[in-house]
Scaffold this active site. Structure first.
Site, PDB file in Angstrom:
ATOM      1  N   ARG A 184      25.688  94.625  65.603  1.00 43.88           N
ATOM      2  CA  ARG A 184      27.010  95.242  65.639  1.00 43.88           C
ATOM      3  C   ARG A 184      27.725  94.983  64.322  1.00 43.88           C
ATOM      4  O   ARG A 184      27.674  93.885  63.771  1.00 43.88           O
ATOM      5  CB  ARG A 184      27.829  94.683  66.806  1.00 43.88           C
ATOM      6  CG  ARG A 184      27.465  95.323  68.156  1.00 43.88           C
ATOM      7  CD  ARG A 184      27.889  96.779  68.163  1.00 43.88           C
ATOM      8  NE  ARG A 184      27.710  97.454  69.433  1.00 43.88           N
ATOM      9  CZ  ARG A 184      26.741  98.333  69.670  1.00 43.88           C
ATOM     10  NH1 ARG A 184      25.831  98.584  68.756  1.00 43.88           N
ATOM     11  NH2 ARG A 184      26.688  98.965  70.822  1.00 43.88           N
ATOM     12  N   GLU A 229      32.916 103.196  61.647  1.00 44.05           N
ATOM     13  CA  GLU A 229      31.909 104.243  61.516  1.00 44.05           C
ATOM     14  C   GLU A 229      32.536 105.598  61.830  1.00 44.05           C
ATOM     15  O   GLU A 229      33.299 105.718  62.786  1.00 44.05           O
ATOM     16  CB  GLU A 229      30.743 103.967  62.469  1.00 44.05           C
ATOM     17  CG  GLU A 229      29.981 102.701  62.124  1.00 44.05           C
ATOM     18  CD  GLU A 229      28.781 102.439  63.024  1.00 44.05           C
ATOM     19  OE1 GLU A 229      28.470 103.313  63.863  1.00 44.05           O
ATOM     20  OE2 GLU A 229      28.161 101.374  62.887  1.00 44.05           O
ATOM     21  N   HIS A 255      23.688 104.171  61.105  1.00 38.07           N
ATOM     22  CA  HIS A 255      23.546 103.777  62.516  1.00 38.07           C
ATOM     23  C   HIS A 255      22.459 104.613  63.207  1.00 38.07           C
ATOM     24  O   HIS A 255      22.694 105.242  64.246  1.00 38.07           O
ATOM     25  CB  HIS A 255      24.874 103.931  63.256  1.00 38.07           C
ATOM     26  CG  HIS A 255      24.949 103.070  64.493  1.00 38.07           C
ATOM     27  ND1 HIS A 255      26.135 102.588  64.996  1.00 38.07           N
ATOM     28  CD2 HIS A 255      23.980 102.618  65.329  1.00 38.07           C
ATOM     29  CE1 HIS A 255      25.902 101.876  66.093  1.00 38.07           C
ATOM     30  NE2 HIS A 255      24.599 101.879  66.311  1.00 38.07           N
TER      31      HIS A 255
END
Length: 316
Positions: free
Chosen positions: A228, A257, A276
């Protein structure tokens, strides 16, 4: 009583809808909700933030099946307050993330990232001028010894890497040469060539990779984060890379993000940024539905979950 609803935030293949209907014939499956439907939602697949205020006052909601493995973005305290069960998709991304980790490491040690840049510029650089290293015989520390950590440990070990692990209690896990408690993370990391973060985000794992952590690494070390984003203090990482406290880092997750265009990370040397995507996998629906359908069968029978139930106290 009005028919209860299973609400999904995405569509699924007909074969899975048929299985849901067979297991739970008294439920109605929907991917869209009218205002009058919300009070009848008992199960959700995924979580719709726009509907959250209404769903959380709906006393019929009993179970949320997260599509992701991480659940830190969900209102866990509200679930706990309302006795809502939560399960995640932990484990289904293990192969994809393992391949991502190994791929990045091989690209770094074989200097393929430099070679790719040279190819764009039609530059033939003699092999003696490249910084080609070797993954085998390196010492790797995997922080998080769950499904993904264990699969990564097996893959890395097969390539000759000596793999160590960190978990909450330091309990031994198959595939790891040795494991340590979370409180010893900084000390243990000092002797490692590669550190991989695969931890979920909790209060204890937020901002743990900071200037104190990075300053203790040796100059040839590598850091990767596929856990994370908020676990890493990004400015501290950038400074550590620029100052040479460590050799290379690869981040797949970030505090914000998409990563903002003005983030210092875009200009940080010796840093690989991926959007990601380490968990992207082939056959997602089949793997996800294996978890959900097993839980649905159990839930319909006795109101309990048998796969990947999340502790709302711990957050994982």
């Amino acid at each position: 009583m009005t028919q209860p609803i299973i609400y999904a935030t995405r569509n699924f293949k007909d074969e899975f809808l048929e299985q849901i209907k067979t297991i739970a014939p008294d439920y109605r499956f929907q991917t869209e909700l009218a205002p009058e439907d919300i009070s009848n939602v008992e199960i959700t697949i995924g979580w719709d933030k726009k509907l959250a205020p209404d769903l959380l006052v709906n006393h019929r909601l009993k179970w949320v099946q997260s599509i992701s493995a991480g659940v830190d973005y969900l209102p866990l305290k509200e679930y706990q307050k309302n006795s809502i069960l939560l399960s995640n998709s932990s484990g289904i991304h293990a192969t994809a993330i393992t391949e991502h980790i190994i791929g990045v490491l091989l690209a770094y040690y074989r200097d393929l990232l430099t070679i790719a840049q040279h190819q764009e510029n039609t530059l033939w650089q003699h092999r003696n001028e490249l910084t080609v290293g070797q993954l085998a015989e390196k010492k790797m520390l995997i922080v998080g010894t769950g499904h993904i950590g264990q699969k990564t440990a097996r893959a890395a070990s097969a390539l000759g890497v000596q793999v160590y692990g960190v978990n909450t209690t330091g309990h031994q896990v198959d595939g790891f040469f040795e494991t340590y408690t979370f409180k010893n993370l900084n000390k243990v990391a000092q002797g490692m060539d590669i550190i991989i973060n695969i931890l979920p985000l909790t209060a204890e794992t937020t901002a743990i990779y900071d200037s104190t952590f990075f300053s203790g690494l040796h100059p040839a070390s590598i850091f990767m984060n596929v856990g994370r984003g908020p676990s890493v203090v990004e400015d501290d990482l950038a400074k550590a890379l620029e100052s040479g406290e460590m050799a290379f880092a690869a981040l797949d997750v970030f505090k914000t993000e998409p990563l903002p265009a003005d983030s210092i990370l875009w200009q940080t040397k010796n840093l690989l940024i991926t959007p990601h995507m380490s968990g992207e996998l082939v056959g997602f629906q089949k793997k996800f539905m294996k978890i959900f359908l097993a839980n649905l069968k159990s839930y319909v029978a006795d109101g309990k979950l048998v796969e990947n139930e999340v502790s709302l106290d711990k957050g994982y």
